[in-house]
Write an enzyme that holds these catalytic residues in place. Sequence first.
Site, PDB file in Angstrom:
ATOM      1  N   ARG A  93      -5.176  -2.043  -4.078  1.00 32.24           N
ATOM      2  CA  ARG A  93      -5.734  -3.343  -4.450  1.00 32.24           C
ATOM      3  C   ARG A  93      -6.480  -3.971  -3.271  1.00 32.24           C
ATOM      4  NH1 ARG A  93      -0.945  -7.905  -4.784  1.00 32.24           N
ATOM      5  NH2 ARG A  93       0.350  -7.175  -3.062  1.00 32.24           N
ATOM      6  N   ASP A 254       3.805   3.387   5.367  1.00 28.91           N
ATOM      7  CA  ASP A 254       2.434   2.992   5.059  1.00 28.91           C
ATOM      8  C   ASP A 254       2.167   1.541   5.445  1.00 28.91           C
ATOM      9  OD1 ASP A 254       4.299   2.870   2.700  1.00 28.91           O
ATOM     10  OD2 ASP A 254       2.709   1.586   1.927  1.00 28.91           O
ATOM     11  N   ASN A 255       3.197   0.833   5.931  1.00 33.96           N
ATOM     12  CA  ASN A 255       3.035  -0.551   6.374  1.00 33.96           C
ATOM     13  C   ASN A 255       3.135  -0.691   7.889  1.00 33.96           C
ATOM     14  OD1 ASN A 255       2.635  -1.573   3.820  1.00 33.96           O
ATOM     15  ND2 ASN A 255       4.774  -2.098   3.493  1.00 33.96           N
ATOM     16  N   ASP A 264       0.313  -6.768   6.193  1.00 36.47           N
ATOM     17  CA  ASP A 264       0.690  -6.507   4.805  1.00 36.47           C
ATOM     18  C   ASP A 264       2.008  -7.182   4.442  1.00 36.47           C
ATOM     19  OD1 ASP A 264       0.132  -5.657   2.315  1.00 36.47           O
ATOM     20  OD2 ASP A 264       0.661  -3.563   2.622  1.00 36.47           O
TER      21      ASP A 264
END
Length: 453
Positions: A93, A254-255, A264
């Site tokens: 997104r 992934d963060n 994030d």
Amino acid sequence: MADDTQARPERAILELGDAFYDPVQGADFPQTILRFRNDRAAAGIGLDRWSDANWIAHLARFPPLPGSLDTPLALRYHGHQFRQYNPDIGDGRGFLYAQLRDDAGRLMDLGTKGSGQTPWSRFGDGRLTLKGAVREILATEMLEALGVETSRTLSVIETGEALERGDEPSPTRSAVLVRLSHGHIRIGTFQRLAYLRDAEHMEALVAYVLRHYYGEDVGDDGPARLLGHVVDRTARLAASYMAAGFVHGVLNTDNINVTGESFDYGPWRFAQSWDPSFTAAYFDHAGLYAFGRQPEAIHWNCMQLAVALRTVSEAPPLIAQLDRFAERYRIEIVRAMLWRLGVMPLDDASDAALVEALEQALVTGGTAIDPFFHDSFGGTVPDQYGEGFAGVRELLARYTPRKPRDHAHWADPACGMPIEEVEALWAAIDERDDWAPLHAKVAAIRAMGEALA
């Protein structure tokens, strides 16, 4: 690019080639109402002179920024999500809109959140709730003020769509957010290449990160040096989270940015007392990312980077770098806690003893974190904190304040971020479209940051 601008556009990401990203387009939003523009952050990349019209045109419609990317790019990566490996993720997104150099010459990214669907959206709508955008403003402003290396919320534009969400009253308002970050290369970016056994692109990624984020040539020991940098930066990040009383909530691989910059923000919270078991995410049933387990979680993520780098490196130099994490964290938590206490370091043994005594007193007393540091800044713990802090007072007596306590901020109550205040700020917007409390809170946070700096 209209208006007077001092932007220094870049397109370094294109060096990696199309194996790392997918060209995408932003959503066509029915409305574009500017709700937040961070001119303080924009000044560092030469965009603060944009008119509101030009700001909206670029940061809601995403035409090419002259000299940067010709089209937005959705980045590809994998990741461990709550320790379960997921190869089916990527920018779902958001996308990389542009790259620029900041005043310090650092390579910076303009990345989006809520900008529409991409090939990695799976079953999602690619949108962001306005409440989520407001929460990200608050998280990034507070963390920046408290000395945490963080992405900065550059822009929030309301987009006029009614979104259905299962975890908040729906339909709810929508927004597109643009963050300013020192890169969007994640540990999960490396994991994807290891999963694909793609040594050629792994070598290219190592070289890219070392060159553009650490100013180094790759050399023979590039993977190990890269891991060493990430260990240093993420140990500092973990320590700064703890000193700030911050719980990220979702410290998946992934963060975690390989520059060590926090970003994030989903289910974040600020702990109100030094409770190691406190969690931010309602779905973190096992407390994997609880307040006190964040250093462990970040170290585990560094281990996954080391595993990925085995694609292009022998194990011993990687293990040697990983083994440094505990000592780096010890150094960084002392630095961060002394910074928040507002005192100069004394010596290693004294500093470590002070921080150990402070943590023990905070845990035992169930003391509110933000008021304590506000009241004790400069090294004097008020009597109201009782005998439980007697040892801390005795140790602090030898320390020198790092700056005078003469800023107007110190006459005000502590500027914390309890969840009740976050909800009240959102309620004013949701129920009355009243943005004044949010802007007042941001101003108070920035005043605190100025006082602490």
